[in-house]
Design a protein around this motif. Sequence first.
Motif, PDB file in Angstrom:
ATOM      1  N   LYS A   1      11.782  -2.289  -4.502  1.00  0.00           N
ATOM      2  CA  LYS A   1      12.525  -3.700  -4.415  1.00  0.00           C
ATOM      3  C   LYS A   1      11.129  -4.326  -2.909  1.00  0.00           C
ATOM      4  CE  LYS A   1      14.769  -7.389  -2.173  1.00  0.00           C
ATOM      5  NZ  LYS A   1      14.111  -7.819  -1.534  1.00  0.00           N
TER       6      LYS A   1
ATOM      7  N   ASN B   1       9.755   3.680   7.685  1.00  0.00           N
ATOM      8  CA  ASN B   1       7.948   4.485   6.994  1.00  0.00           C
ATOM      9  C   ASN B   1       7.299   3.663   7.668  1.00  0.00           C
ATOM     10  OD1 ASN B   1       5.965   4.774   6.573  1.00  0.00           O
ATOM     11  ND2 ASN B   1       6.031   4.372   4.863  1.00  0.00           N
TER      12      ASN B   1
ATOM     13  N   ILE C   1       9.791  -8.790  -3.026  1.00  0.00           N
ATOM     14  CA  ILE C   1       9.710 -10.469  -2.953  1.00  0.00           C
ATOM     15  C   ILE C   1       9.657 -11.064  -3.706  1.00  0.00           C
ATOM     16  CG2 ILE C   1      10.452 -10.414  -0.056  1.00  0.00           C
ATOM     17  CD1 ILE C   1       6.973 -11.297   0.178  1.00  0.00           C
TER      18      ILE C   1
ATOM     19  N   ASN D   1      -1.337   8.203   4.478  1.00  0.00           N
ATOM     20  CA  ASN D   1      -2.361   7.311   3.444  1.00  0.00           C
ATOM     21  C   ASN D   1      -2.750   7.769   2.541  1.00  0.00           C
ATOM     22  OD1 ASN D   1      -2.947   5.021   1.921  1.00  0.00           O
ATOM     23  ND2 ASN D   1      -3.336   3.608   3.163  1.00  0.00           N
TER      24      ASN D   1
ATOM     25  N   SER E   1       4.513   2.985  11.578  1.00  0.00           N
ATOM     26  CA  SER E   1       3.611   2.971  12.196  1.00  0.00           C
ATOM     27  C   SER E   1       3.997   3.369  13.567  1.00  0.00           C
ATOM     28  CB  SER E   1       1.704   1.844  11.892  1.00  0.00           C
ATOM     29  OG  SER E   1       1.923   2.396  10.901  1.00  0.00           O
TER      30      SER E   1
ATOM     31  N   VAL F   1       3.758  -9.365  -6.305  1.00  0.00           N
ATOM     32  CA  VAL F   1       3.713  -8.482  -6.092  1.00  0.00           C
ATOM     33  C   VAL F   1       4.188  -7.234  -6.386  1.00  0.00           C
ATOM     34  CG1 VAL F   1       4.276  -7.347  -3.417  1.00  0.00           C
ATOM     35  CG2 VAL F   1       4.096  -9.471  -3.159  1.00  0.00           C
TER      36      VAL F   1
ATOM     37  N   LYS G   1      -7.615  -3.073   0.800  1.00  0.00           N
ATOM     38  CA  LYS G   1      -6.529  -4.162  -0.043  1.00  0.00           C
ATOM     39  C   LYS G   1      -6.959  -5.579  -1.018  1.00  0.00           C
ATOM     40  CE  LYS G   1      -2.938  -4.865   4.176  1.00  0.00           C
ATOM     41  NZ  LYS G   1      -2.041  -4.871   4.412  1.00  0.00           N
TER      42      LYS G   1
ATOM     43  N   THR H   1       6.354  -4.801   5.729  1.00  0.00           N
ATOM     44  CA  THR H   1       5.323  -4.984   6.571  1.00  0.00           C
ATOM     45  C   THR H   1       5.335  -4.474   8.763  1.00  0.00           C
ATOM     46  OG1 THR H   1       5.242  -6.748   5.768  1.00  0.00           O
ATOM     47  CG2 THR H   1       3.655  -7.364   7.390  1.00  0.00           C
ATOM     48  N   GLU H   2       4.966  -3.939   9.247  1.00  0.00           N
ATOM     49  CA  GLU H   2       4.699  -4.262  10.293  1.00  0.00           C
ATOM     50  C   GLU H   2       5.249  -4.350  11.488  1.00  0.00           C
ATOM     51  OE1 GLU H   2       5.072  -0.931  11.167  1.00  0.00           O
ATOM     52  OE2 GLU H   2       4.471  -0.393  13.461  1.00  0.00           O
TER      53      GLU H   2
ATOM     54  N   LEU I   1      10.747  -8.642  11.016  1.00  0.00           N
ATOM     55  CA  LEU I   1      10.881  -8.692   8.807  1.00  0.00           C
ATOM     56  C   LEU I   1      11.691  -7.101   9.120  1.00  0.00           C
ATOM     57  CD1 LEU I   1       6.941  -9.299   7.273  1.00  0.00           C
ATOM     58  CD2 LEU I   1       9.817 -10.073   6.858  1.00  0.00           C
TER      59      LEU I   1
ATOM     60  N   THR J   1      -2.338  -4.382   9.047  1.00  0.00           N
ATOM     61  CA  THR J   1      -1.636  -3.118   9.765  1.00  0.00           C
ATOM     62  C   THR J   1      -1.680  -2.746  11.252  1.00  0.00           C
ATOM     63  OG1 THR J   1      -0.636  -2.687   7.658  1.00  0.00           O
ATOM     64  CG2 THR J   1      -0.576  -0.870   9.377  1.00  0.00           C
TER      65      THR J   1
ATOM     66  N   VAL K   1       0.647  -1.643  -0.303  1.00  0.00           N
ATOM     67  CA  VAL K   1      -0.380  -0.203  -0.321  1.00  0.00           C
ATOM     68  C   VAL K   1       0.331   0.946  -0.114  1.00  0.00           C
ATOM     69  CG1 VAL K   1      -1.748   1.685   1.539  1.00  0.00           C
ATOM     70  CG2 VAL K   1      -2.104  -1.186   1.266  1.00  0.00           C
ATOM     71  N   MET K   2       1.370   1.492   0.950  1.00  0.00           N
ATOM     72  CA  MET K   2       2.283   2.506   1.076  1.00  0.00           C
ATOM     73  C   MET K   2       3.418   2.992   0.295  1.00  0.00           C
ATOM     74  SD  MET K   2       0.938   3.982   3.549  1.00  0.00           S
ATOM     75  CE  MET K   2       2.158   4.990   4.151  1.00  0.00           C
TER      76      MET K   2
HETATM   77  P1  NAD Z   1       1.630  -3.768   3.320  1.00  0.00           P
HETATM   78  O1  NAD Z   1       1.501  -5.436   3.788  1.00  0.00           O
HETATM   79  O2  NAD Z   1       0.909  -3.929   1.692  1.00  0.00           O
HETATM   80  O3  NAD Z   1       2.751  -3.779   2.457  1.00  0.00           O
HETATM   81  C1  NAD Z   1       4.333  -4.993   3.241  1.00  0.00           C
HETATM   82  C2  NAD Z   1       4.915  -5.397   1.560  1.00  0.00           C
HETATM   83  O4  NAD Z   1       6.457  -5.566   2.480  1.00  0.00           O
HETATM   84  C3  NAD Z   1       4.775  -6.724   1.420  1.00  0.00           C
HETATM   85  O5  NAD Z   1       4.702  -6.385  -0.436  1.00  0.00           O
HETATM   86  C4  NAD Z   1       5.790  -7.167   1.489  1.00  0.00           C
HETATM   87  O6  NAD Z   1       5.328  -8.934   0.292  1.00  0.00           O
HETATM   88  C5  NAD Z   1       6.318  -6.248   1.922  1.00  0.00           C
HETATM   89  N1  NAD Z   1       7.712  -6.771   2.425  1.00  0.00           N
HETATM   90  C6  NAD Z   1       8.110  -7.867   3.018  1.00  0.00           C
HETATM   91  N2  NAD Z   1       9.555  -8.198   3.103  1.00  0.00           N
HETATM   92  C7  NAD Z   1      10.139  -7.704   2.602  1.00  0.00           C
HETATM   93  C8  NAD Z   1      11.408  -8.335   1.941  1.00  0.00           C
HETATM   94  N3  NAD Z   1      12.053  -8.223   2.645  1.00  0.00           N
HETATM   95  N4  NAD Z   1      11.769  -7.687   1.429  1.00  0.00           N
HETATM   96  C9  NAD Z   1      11.366  -6.740   0.450  1.00  0.00           C
HETATM   97  N5  NAD Z   1       9.486  -6.523   0.454  1.00  0.00           N
HETATM   98  C10 NAD Z   1       9.298  -7.131   1.756  1.00  0.00           C
HETATM   99  O7  NAD Z   1       1.550  -2.724   3.920  1.00  0.00           O
HETATM  100  P2  NAD Z   1       1.497  -1.762   4.141  1.00  0.00           P
HETATM  101  O8  NAD Z   1       0.233  -0.946   4.574  1.00  0.00           O
HETATM  102  O9  NAD Z   1       2.771  -0.602   2.924  1.00  0.00           O
HETATM  103  O10 NAD Z   1       2.982  -0.780   5.543  1.00  0.00           O
HETATM  104  C11 NAD Z   1       3.839  -0.780   5.196  1.00  0.00           C
HETATM  105  C12 NAD Z   1       4.520   0.038   6.173  1.00  0.00           C
HETATM  106  O11 NAD Z   1       4.103   0.937   6.380  1.00  0.00           O
HETATM  107  C13 NAD Z   1       3.809  -0.043   7.904  1.00  0.00           C
HETATM  108  O12 NAD Z   1       5.647  -0.251   8.421  1.00  0.00           O
HETATM  109  C14 NAD Z   1       2.817   0.211   8.084  1.00  0.00           C
HETATM  110  O13 NAD Z   1       2.710  -0.199   9.494  1.00  0.00           O
HETATM  111  C15 NAD Z   1       3.402   1.928   7.806  1.00  0.00           C
HETATM  112  N6  NAD Z   1       2.119   2.537   6.787  1.00  0.00           N
HETATM  113  C16 NAD Z   1       1.695   2.085   6.851  1.00  0.00           C
HETATM  114  C17 NAD Z   1       0.284   2.963   6.586  1.00  0.00           C
HETATM  115  C18 NAD Z   1      -0.998   2.542   5.957  1.00  0.00           C
HETATM  116  O14 NAD Z   1      -2.181   3.003   5.570  1.00  0.00           O
HETATM  117  N7  NAD Z   1      -0.721   1.658   5.741  1.00  0.00           N
HETATM  118  C19 NAD Z   1       0.271   4.869   6.937  1.00  0.00           C
HETATM  119  C20 NAD Z   1       1.934   5.201   7.359  1.00  0.00           C
HETATM  120  C21 NAD Z   1       3.035   3.768   7.765  1.00  0.00           C
END
Ligand code: NAD
Length: 284
Positions: A31, A117, A33, A143, A119, A37, A274, A91-92, A96, A239, A12-13
Amino acid sequence: MIRTVGVVGAGVMGSDVALDLACYGYEVVLKDISEDVLHQAMEKIKTDFRLLRLVKPQAKQLTVEDVLSRITFTTAYDDFARVQFVIENVTEEWELKKAVFTELSEVCGLQTTYAVNTSCISITKVGSLMPRPENVIGMHFMNPVPMKELVEVIRGEHTSDETVACGEEFLKSFDKVPVVVNDFPGFVTNRVLMLTINECVWTVQDGVAEPKDVDKIFRLGFGHKMGPLATCDLIGLDTILNSLLVLQDSYKDPKFRPCPLLVKMVDAGYLGKKSGKGFFDYSK
Ligand code: NAD
């Protein structure tokens, strides 16, 4: 001068961070995995760009081909040796993020600046994994990233003044408004927002109100543009759950305990927008 930005995590982010940067002329190495994706991320970028073109001046002058030509989609770290700035968006989950930063420390140059980035995860703890913890800073983007000006910038225990200045300057270069805060779990936004969302889920579980009415109360009563449960769907229920668990573990305070209904919905795969279903339905 930052020209190339490494973006780790294309969910998402990460995909929206990459899109926003590309609109402002940055070269991005994105980048994740798996090819699957990355394919989904590319489709999301195309869809989000079509909407962005209607509202954002920087996007209006570009075509989708322009944007995609500035983004390298990859499952490898090969190109990270040449990036000056990394924004991590995986991922949060601590394990990871820890694995990703350990890998980054092996492939990136010593001068690289790293933005986490997150939470709720401690920026100080991430910094301690790196050879130069002073180069690590938190950037909590809102977001959807290309539509939101605010970025909560977190100064970790080791973050240097130079890194804070560099981070602020970089964010301003793509029209963000940084607000610098100190490192404490959840910072300002999520320490408060996660509790609010969780309490709203409790009201639904207790049968006090339907999700649509909970949100209506916040929109009409408090002037919020979006209700807490729609916000929960937008962020992703997984998340939100992970963030509450990090907060609960960090403060050892039961006020952050996740509502069982939230846990049940995540177990069922109702992750919000999502996945097509959360507190509201997005299948159409
Ligand atoms: P998400 O689950 O949509 O995406 C996370 C991505 O990380 C996935 O595509 C996953 O495949 C990838 N990933 C996991 N291991 C990996 C690796 N080793 N190498 C590369 N990619 C890898 O999560 P998100 O909502 O995008 O959140 C990402 C971060 O941003 C989190 O820490 C979350 O807390 C933070 N955040 C999210 C929001 C929101 O509104 N969703 C807002 C602010 C901050």
